[in-house]
Scaffold this active site. Structure first.
Site, PDB file in Angstrom:
ATOM      1  N   LYS A 146      71.549 -10.726  85.215  1.00 23.35           N
ATOM      2  CA  LYS A 146      70.459 -10.548  84.255  1.00 23.35           C
ATOM      3  C   LYS A 146      69.147 -10.553  85.023  1.00 23.35           C
ATOM      4  CE  LYS A 146      72.636 -10.944  80.233  1.00 23.35           C
ATOM      5  NZ  LYS A 146      72.618  -9.850  79.255  1.00 23.35           N
ATOM      6  N   LYS A 257      80.600  -3.152  73.158  1.00 24.22           N
ATOM      7  CA  LYS A 257      81.115  -4.447  72.740  1.00 24.22           C
ATOM      8  C   LYS A 257      81.925  -4.186  71.473  1.00 24.22           C
ATOM      9  CE  LYS A 257      77.145  -7.046  74.492  1.00 24.22           C
ATOM     10  NZ  LYS A 257      76.577  -5.942  75.284  1.00 24.22           N
TER      11      LYS A 257
HETATM   12 MG   LIG Z   1      73.710  -5.589  78.457  1.00 25.66          MG
END
Ligand SMILES: [Mg+2]
Length: 332
Positions: A146, A257
């Site tokens: 991240k 997802k």
């Molecule tokens: Mg992502």
């Protein structure tokens, strides 16, 4: 008699709150659903929307399920509730399998993956360097970091260090969660191109969602000007958005997802028709959603499949990941 529908909300606490572009994520909330037929066979599903990935909330999903009056009437789930579509369709598929396998082992497959097939997660900041060492030692070959959280010059310096610390076959995914502007995205893409042109250890597999979700055209333009691949994630949260980006010409990587994308059957049909470059990823579901999402990823991934973004076990302060679907249901 029809099929009984029962629903149980859950809350589970992250061991360490996750830093996201939308602040700290402390509690994962969702619903488990259970369908039971007149023979007493059951199928489980999970409804786990992510608040900042769309408009569907756990409250909406619960209201829809409760409005069914305790019975599954095979009604169409509205497209505004993609996580609910996923959960109920998975429960129905599970029930159908259970019904056809009387007296056999439970039908939901186990994960069955080595860490080399999964993408490990690195925290934001320079603590990623230490976590990366631990994850590489556990067999991970793909790691996701991240970024876009700390000053860009610091992060690029840490990235170079990370690249040099990794063995040569390592792939790094950089996830900006849509938090960069164009100037910053270009700075990152230049750095990634430099890394991939160098003979340093790891390679950058892609930069994930550099710009906000609506700026797909700008990301397409960036993709033409740099060698490093760009992946869409927040821009393609639902299957409808994914189809829209595809129809507008995006042919790069798209992160899916399954738990929040919508109907698994429709996703599978889309994959069989178009063969998009999908990378499947977890939404921090319980084992029920996770097993269904991984099974779908197996059916839809190209060969060889890119590392699955399911290196997400051990993130919660509970033992739920060790439980069967029935045991977890009984806990709630
Ligand atoms: Mg992502």
């Amino acid at each position: 008699m029809g099929i009984e529908l029962a629903v149980r909300p859950y809350q589970r606490e992250f061991l360490t709150p996750l830093h996201t572009a939308h602040g700290l994520w402390r509690w994962r909330e969702g619903l488990l659903v259970r369908l039971r037929n007149s023979l007493g066979r059951v199928g489980y599903g999970e409804v786990a929307p992510i608040p900042w990935f769309g408009r569907e909330t756990v409250k909406d999903a619960l209201a829809f399920c409760q409005a069914q009056g305790g019975e599954w009437r095979a009604e169409t789930v509205p497209s505004t509730l993609p996580a609910t579509q996923f959960g109920l369709e998975c429960a129905l598929a599970h029930l159908e399998i259970e019904n056809s396998l009387v007296g056999m082992e439970p039908a939901i497959p186990s994960d069955g993956f080595a860490n080399a097939d999964l993408c490990g997660l690195l925290p934001a900041g320079n603590s990623a360097l230490e976590t990366a060492r631990a994850q590489l030692a556990q067999g991970y070959r793909t790691l996701k970091w991240k970024m876009g959280v700390h000053p860009i010059a610091d992060e690029i310096r840490w990235l170079w260090q990370l690249v040099k610390d990794c063995p040569r076959h390592t792939q790094l995914r950089l996830d900006a969660n849509g938090g960069l502007n164009i100037g910053q995205a270009e700075q990152w893409l230049r750095a990634c191109d430099d890394i991939n042109a160098s003979s340093a250890g790891a390679a950058i597999e892609y930069l994930e969602q550099p710009l906000p979700p609506v700026q797909v055209e700008s990301m397409t333009a960036l993709g033409r000007r740099y060698q490093t691949a760009i992946a869409l994630d927040e821009s393609v949260a639902t299957l409808a958005q994914l189809e829209d980006c595809w129809n507008r010409g995006w042919r790069g990587v798209m992160v899916v997802k399954p738990a929040i994308a919508g109907s698994p059957q429709r996703l599978q049909t889309f994959c069989q028709t178009h063969h998009p470059r999908l990378v499947f990823s977890s939404a921090f579901e319980t084992g029920i959603g996770r097993r269904a999402a991984i099974a779908l990823a197996r059916r839809c991934s190209p060969t060889p499949a890119p590392a699955l973004g399911f290196g997400t076990l051990g993130y919660f302060a509970d033992d739920w990941d060790t439980l069967t679907a029935a045991d977890l249901w009984d806990r709630l």
